[in-house]
Design an enzyme around this catalytic site. Structure first.
Site, PDB file in Angstrom:
ATOM      1  CB  CYS A 319      -0.848  -0.108   1.254  1.00  0.00           C
ATOM      2  SG  CYS A 319      -0.181   0.078   2.839  1.00  0.00           S
ATOM      3  CD  GLU A 353      -3.360  -2.012  -1.366  1.00  0.00           C
ATOM      4  OE1 GLU A 353      -3.083  -2.903  -0.744  1.00  0.00           O
ATOM      5  OE2 GLU A 353      -3.333  -0.967  -0.876  1.00  0.00           O
TER       6      GLU A 353
END
Length: 361
Positions: A319, A353
């Site tokens: 992330c 992401e």
């Protein structure tokens, strides 16, 4: 940096993220990333609002970064799911009409799923009692949701304390319990794409998988169907309990789950010391071919990075592309990027992401 909600500019914003990921991975000879876009609106399955008093009434409020005393009052939230937007005015009308529901209510949290489930958590600066419970039960029935009341040191649950999600990966539908207060992927549509990419990337294997940071089993369930056995680790007790329920619910029986940190697992694999939590698990019986990691924003610490180096294949969901690049830099002398992807979990922000499959050189 955060961009305003503007669906007409979505493609431009996504292009900028792809360019940034390319730039970060270029030093490692990465292939062109696969790109998985997001719905332009109503993609966020959970939302949290503070309440703000104005003109004698409580309103949903959000705050710009660093502006905690300057509320932005809102009636709807276009990035949130259609279910959240439908529930917002009905819940507001309920607390405005009921002293019991509205008194000292300061925060509301919504959790919804692609499967149609919904849960509302209402947080109070006062003790909750039976009178609140009676009205909350009527509210839950009227809205068709579970309701959880929270006050200092107390939690009252009307219905269930989790929402149920169902996700299709390669034609098989997996069911997930998502507990109140635990981490879940906020963008359900993109999460489903992420699971499918990871399922494809790992391939059909005859060996075993080690998974670090498994959470509620989001990736564990589909990946377990691709390998012989899985050893999964997680330190959050809430997530461990949810993962165990999810494994049972989906009849996935080739996973052992242990509450160990990455550091503790490294010690166990290196036979530095025994762990009672590993009783009955013979680490030497595993033939690990792949390690799967989905670390927090800080990425893997150097010791965990060294742990992953011993595996033929490293499947890494990140992330934070900056810490991903830093981890790859540490591993690049032994591993190369075979495939990579960008998943737009967070449209209209700079957050992204990403995923990489690293294989031993």
């Amino acid at each position: 940096m955060s961009a305003a909600f503007d669906p007409s500019s979505y493609a431009t914003q996504l292009d900028a993220k792809v360019a940034r990921l390319r730039e970060l991975l270029a030093p490692f000879g990465a292939p062109e990333p696969a790109v998985f876009d997001s719905p332009r609106e109503h993609y966020r399955l959970r939302a949290e609002f503070r309440l703000w008093r104005e003109d004698g009434q409580r309103h949903y409020a959000m705050f710009a970064p660093g502006e905690k005393h300057k509320a932005i009052l809102i009636d709807d939230f276009p990035i949130a799911s259609e279910r959240i937007n439908a529930l917002m005015p009905r819940l507001k009308a309920a607390w405005q009409a009921s002293e019991e529901l509205g008194n000292r209510l300061f925060q509301v949290e919504f959790l919804t799923t692609l499967a149609g489930d919904a849960m509302i958590t209402m947080c109070y600066h006062r003790p909750l009692d039976e009178a609140w419970e009676v009205e909350a039960r009527q509210l839950a029935e009227a809205l068709g949701v579970s309701v959880i009341g929270r006050s200092k040191g107390k939690r009252l649950v009307i219905g269930r304390d989790y929402a149920v999600e169902k996700l299709d990966v390669a034609g098989r539908v997996f069911s997930y319990r998502q507990p109140e207060g635990a981490f879940t992927q906020p963008n359900g549509a993109v999460n489903q794409k992420m699971l499918s990419w990871a399922f494809e990337a790992i391939g059909e294997r005859e060996d075993d998988l080690l998974e670090l940071y498994c959470g509620n089993g989001n990736f564990t369930l589909p990946l377990a169907t691709r390998v012989r056995q899985v050893l999964a680790t997680e330190i959050s007790k809430t997530s461990v309990n949810a993962a165990l329920s999810n494994l049972d619910e989906n009849a996935v029986d080739n996973v052992r789950l242990v509450r160990l940190s990455a550091e503790e697992l490294t010690q166990a694999l290196n036979e530095v010391r025994p762990f009672r939590r590993l009783e009955g698990i013979d680490l030497k019986s595993y033939q690990f071919g792949t390690v799967f990691v989905d670390p927090p924003r800080a990425g893997m610490d150097p010791d965990t990075c060294e742990l992953t180096r011993r595996f033929e294949r490293i499947l890494y969901i990140s992330c934070n592309p900056e810490t991903l690049a830093a981890n790859i830099a540490q591993l690049q002398d032994t591993h190369r990027i075979e495939r990579c992807a960008l998943f737009d979990q967070f449209p209209y922000t700079h957050h992204m992401e990403s995923g990489v499959l690293l294989v031993r050189r």
